[in-house]
Design a protein around this motif. Structure first.
Motif, PDB file in Angstrom:
ATOM      1  N   ASP A 102     -11.728 -24.731 -15.456  1.00  0.00           N
ATOM      2  CA  ASP A 102     -12.100 -24.972 -14.058  1.00  0.00           C
ATOM      3  C   ASP A 102     -13.451 -25.669 -13.960  1.00  0.00           C
ATOM      4  OD1 ASP A 102      -9.780 -23.783 -13.256  1.00  0.00           O
ATOM      5  OD2 ASP A 102     -10.690 -21.829 -12.832  1.00  0.00           O
ATOM      6  N   SER A 103     -14.411 -25.235 -14.790  1.00  0.00           N
ATOM      7  CA  SER A 103     -15.742 -25.831 -14.733  1.00  0.00           C
ATOM      8  C   SER A 103     -15.719 -27.291 -15.160  1.00  0.00           C
ATOM      9  CB  SER A 103     -16.702 -25.035 -15.615  1.00  0.00           C
ATOM     10  OG  SER A 103     -16.287 -25.071 -16.980  1.00  0.00           O
ATOM     11  N   ILE A 104     -14.905 -27.622 -16.148  1.00  0.00           N
ATOM     12  CA  ILE A 104     -14.802 -29.022 -16.581  1.00  0.00           C
ATOM     13  C   ILE A 104     -14.089 -29.850 -15.526  1.00  0.00           C
ATOM     14  CG2 ILE A 104     -13.761 -30.558 -18.291  1.00  0.00           C
ATOM     15  CD1 ILE A 104     -14.263 -28.487 -20.378  1.00  0.00           C
ATOM     16  N   ARG A 105     -13.024 -29.290 -14.967  1.00  0.00           N
ATOM     17  CA  ARG A 105     -12.248 -30.022 -13.974  1.00  0.00           C
ATOM     18  C   ARG A 105     -13.009 -30.205 -12.675  1.00  0.00           C
ATOM     19  NH1 ARG A 105      -8.519 -26.810 -14.130  1.00  0.00           N
ATOM     20  NH2 ARG A 105      -8.766 -25.703 -12.165  1.00  0.00           N
ATOM     21  N   GLY A 106     -13.988 -29.332 -12.422  1.00  0.00           N
ATOM     22  CA  GLY A 106     -14.746 -29.409 -11.177  1.00  0.00           C
ATOM     23  C   GLY A 106     -15.734 -30.559 -11.130  1.00  0.00           C
ATOM     24  N   VAL A 107     -16.005 -31.208 -12.253  1.00  0.00           N
ATOM     25  CA  VAL A 107     -16.921 -32.342 -12.302  1.00  0.00           C
ATOM     26  C   VAL A 107     -16.104 -33.626 -12.295  1.00  0.00           C
ATOM     27  CG1 VAL A 107     -18.786 -33.460 -13.583  1.00  0.00           C
ATOM     28  CG2 VAL A 107     -18.587 -30.965 -13.585  1.00  0.00           C
ATOM     29  N   ASP A 108     -16.411 -34.538 -11.386  1.00  0.00           N
ATOM     30  CA  ASP A 108     -15.652 -35.777 -11.251  1.00  0.00           C
ATOM     31  C   ASP A 108     -15.860 -36.682 -12.459  1.00  0.00           C
ATOM     32  OD1 ASP A 108     -14.033 -37.468  -9.252  1.00  0.00           O
ATOM     33  OD2 ASP A 108     -15.620 -38.835  -9.881  1.00  0.00           O
ATOM     34  N   VAL A 109     -14.867 -37.531 -12.710  1.00  0.00           N
ATOM     35  CA  VAL A 109     -14.924 -38.427 -13.869  1.00  0.00           C
ATOM     36  C   VAL A 109     -16.111 -39.381 -13.780  1.00  0.00           C
ATOM     37  CG1 VAL A 109     -13.354 -40.105 -12.796  1.00  0.00           C
ATOM     38  CG2 VAL A 109     -13.548 -40.010 -15.282  1.00  0.00           C
ATOM     39  N   LEU A 110     -16.509 -39.751 -12.565  1.00  0.00           N
ATOM     40  CA  LEU A 110     -17.657 -40.644 -12.424  1.00  0.00           C
ATOM     41  C   LEU A 110     -18.950 -39.965 -12.899  1.00  0.00           C
ATOM     42  CD1 LEU A 110     -18.512 -43.437 -11.435  1.00  0.00           C
ATOM     43  CD2 LEU A 110     -18.893 -42.446  -9.181  1.00  0.00           C
ATOM     44  N   LEU A 122     -14.787 -41.226 -23.422  1.00  0.00           N
ATOM     45  CA  LEU A 122     -15.243 -39.834 -23.445  1.00  0.00           C
ATOM     46  C   LEU A 122     -15.215 -39.220 -22.049  1.00  0.00           C
ATOM     47  CD1 LEU A 122     -18.258 -40.128 -25.916  1.00  0.00           C
ATOM     48  CD2 LEU A 122     -15.982 -39.211 -26.388  1.00  0.00           C
ATOM     49  N   ALA A 123     -15.589 -40.004 -21.041  1.00  0.00           N
ATOM     50  CA  ALA A 123     -15.589 -39.481 -19.670  1.00  0.00           C
ATOM     51  C   ALA A 123     -14.178 -39.108 -19.224  1.00  0.00           C
ATOM     52  CB  ALA A 123     -16.195 -40.513 -18.724  1.00  0.00           C
ATOM     53  N   ILE A 124     -13.221 -39.983 -19.448  1.00  0.00           N
ATOM     54  CA  ILE A 124     -11.838 -39.694 -19.053  1.00  0.00           C
ATOM     55  C   ILE A 124     -11.274 -38.565 -19.894  1.00  0.00           C
ATOM     56  CG2 ILE A 124      -9.507 -40.654 -19.102  1.00  0.00           C
ATOM     57  CD1 ILE A 124     -10.607 -43.236 -18.077  1.00  0.00           C
ATOM     58  N   MET A 125     -11.609 -38.527 -21.178  1.00  0.00           N
ATOM     59  CA  MET A 125     -11.110 -37.467 -22.050  1.00  0.00           C
ATOM     60  C   MET A 125     -11.569 -36.095 -21.568  1.00  0.00           C
ATOM     61  SD  MET A 125     -11.928 -36.790 -26.070  1.00  0.00           S
ATOM     62  CE  MET A 125     -13.590 -36.243 -25.616  1.00  0.00           C
ATOM     63  N   VAL A 126     -12.852 -35.963 -21.261  1.00  0.00           N
ATOM     64  CA  VAL A 126     -13.380 -34.668 -20.838  1.00  0.00           C
ATOM     65  C   VAL A 126     -12.825 -34.278 -19.470  1.00  0.00           C
ATOM     66  CG1 VAL A 126     -15.471 -33.400 -20.255  1.00  0.00           C
ATOM     67  CG2 VAL A 126     -15.459 -34.946 -22.215  1.00  0.00           C
ATOM     68  N   SER A 127     -12.790 -35.225 -18.542  1.00  0.00           N
ATOM     69  CA  SER A 127     -12.296 -34.926 -17.202  1.00  0.00           C
ATOM     70  C   SER A 127     -10.829 -34.510 -17.228  1.00  0.00           C
ATOM     71  CB  SER A 127     -12.489 -36.146 -16.296  1.00  0.00           C
ATOM     72  OG  SER A 127     -11.975 -35.908 -15.013  1.00  0.00           O
ATOM     73  N   ASP A 128     -10.009 -35.244 -17.971  1.00  0.00           N
ATOM     74  CA  ASP A 128      -8.581 -34.928 -18.039  1.00  0.00           C
ATOM     75  C   ASP A 128      -8.300 -33.697 -18.882  1.00  0.00           C
ATOM     76  OD1 ASP A 128      -8.143 -37.071 -16.460  1.00  0.00           O
ATOM     77  OD2 ASP A 128      -7.044 -38.264 -17.910  1.00  0.00           O
ATOM     78  N   PHE A 129      -9.206 -33.357 -19.788  1.00  0.00           N
ATOM     79  CA  PHE A 129      -9.022 -32.150 -20.590  1.00  0.00           C
ATOM     80  C   PHE A 129      -8.903 -30.925 -19.690  1.00  0.00           C
ATOM     81  CE2 PHE A 129     -11.037 -28.476 -22.639  1.00  0.00           C
ATOM     82  CZ  PHE A 129     -10.193 -28.299 -23.714  1.00  0.00           C
ATOM     83  N   GLY A 130      -9.777 -30.828 -18.691  1.00  0.00           N
ATOM     84  CA  GLY A 130      -9.693 -29.703 -17.772  1.00  0.00           C
ATOM     85  C   GLY A 130      -8.433 -29.717 -16.930  1.00  0.00           C
ATOM     86  N   ALA A 131      -8.036 -30.913 -16.462  1.00  0.00           N
ATOM     87  CA  ALA A 131      -6.823 -31.009 -15.641  1.00  0.00           C
ATOM     88  C   ALA A 131      -5.572 -30.718 -16.471  1.00  0.00           C
ATOM     89  CB  ALA A 131      -6.740 -32.398 -15.021  1.00  0.00           C
TER      90      ALA A 131
END
Length: 282
Positions: A129-137, A156-165
């Motif tokens: 949830d904490s990772i997904r709560g931060v926008d990819v931008l 890396l930005a897309i990888m981390v953002s999508d990891f939470g989703a």
């Protein structure tokens, strides 16, 4: 046909007292919520300095910019734009694929039917949830400061953002899987790993594949946006042309992005139907 008898109101009142004699709090709950929502809406308009005059003048400015964008013109920059578009597609593909690979084992630990105890599942879900709560931008800005400008930061930005989703979506797909196949493998003497490998995975992999394909399409747009802040790709070219007011080149870049997204959507749709067809045959 005989006339239907009219029900006795007193009998209905005695039988269903909660419907006729609702407390005042229950009767006023809906109007109060509607008034509160309207008050928040009006307060938001006032606090954000919403102005119909600004909106009308902004629409006229938008119309002027639209006229300046016609017709699209690429000049002599087609090779540069194609390379930038390739970077954008690579960022979306690599970032989404890496996120799915990393999220799959974590999603098993976040699924209720795999890990019944909250001792492990709860912190993993809150972590996702904490990772997904931060926008990819925001992640793009963070990784740009960590690894520098360029497409690597975008991946890396897309990888981390999508990891939470993906962690959330995959775990929900695993929890929704049919338990009969798992119970059959357990009855035949299979271990817990056999239950996951042969009971759960064949059911959830087509769902996971469909989700990954959709995210690749969505991340093509996201990769274009994060390129504006320096993460490489066609977004960087788009930001530069907007900065120098080359609106005809801007419109050509926008058309390139739209065509790429449409092509990816067409391909992903074909792949999803192929996966569903194979699953139905199996």
């Amino acid at each position: 046909m005989s006339q239907m008898t009219r029900p006795d109101t007193s009998e209905l009142r005695e039988k269903y007292p909660d419907l006729f004699d609702r407390p005042a709090a229950a009767r006023l709950a809906t109007p109060v919520m509607i008034l509160a929502a309207l008050a928040i809406f009006v307060f938001g308009l006032v606090d954000l300095d919403f102005s119909p005059g600004k909106l009308i003048s902004g629409i006229s400015q938008l119309g002027w910019i639209t006229m300046m964008m016609i017709p699209p013109d690429l000049g002599a920059s087609l090779p540069l734009y194609l390379k930038a578009l390739g970077e954008t597609l690579s960022i979306a593909l690599l970032g989404t694929t890496l996120a799915a690979i990393l999220a799959l084992p974590v999603s098993l630990l976040a699924a209720r039917n795999i890990i019944p105890t909250n001792l492990i599942r709860f912190p993993i879900r809150r972590f996702l949830d904490s990772i997904r709560g931060v926008d990819v931008l925001i992640w793009a800005l963070v990784w740009i400061n960590v690894v520098g400008l360029g497409p690597f930061a975008g991946v890396l930005a897309i990888m981390v953002s999508d990891f939470g989703a993906f962690g959330k979506l995959f775990s929900e797909a695993i929890e929704a899987a049919d338990r009969k196949q798992v119970e059959g493998i357990r009855a035949s003497g299979g271990s817990a790993l056999h239950e996951i490998r042969f009971g759960l995975m064949p059911q959830v992999l087509p769902v996971i594949a469909g989700q990954v394909l959709y995210f690749i399409e969505s991340n093509t747009r996201s990769a274009s946006i994060i390129g504006i802040v320096g993460a490489g790709g066609i977004g960087l070219q788009l930001a530069e042309q907007i900065r120098v007011l080359e609106w005809q080149k801007v419109s050509f870049l926008v058309l390139m992005i739209l065509v790429a997204v449409a092509a990816i959507d067409f391909i992903s749709t074909k792949l999803r139907f192929a996966i569903i067809g194979k699953r139905a045959v199996a």
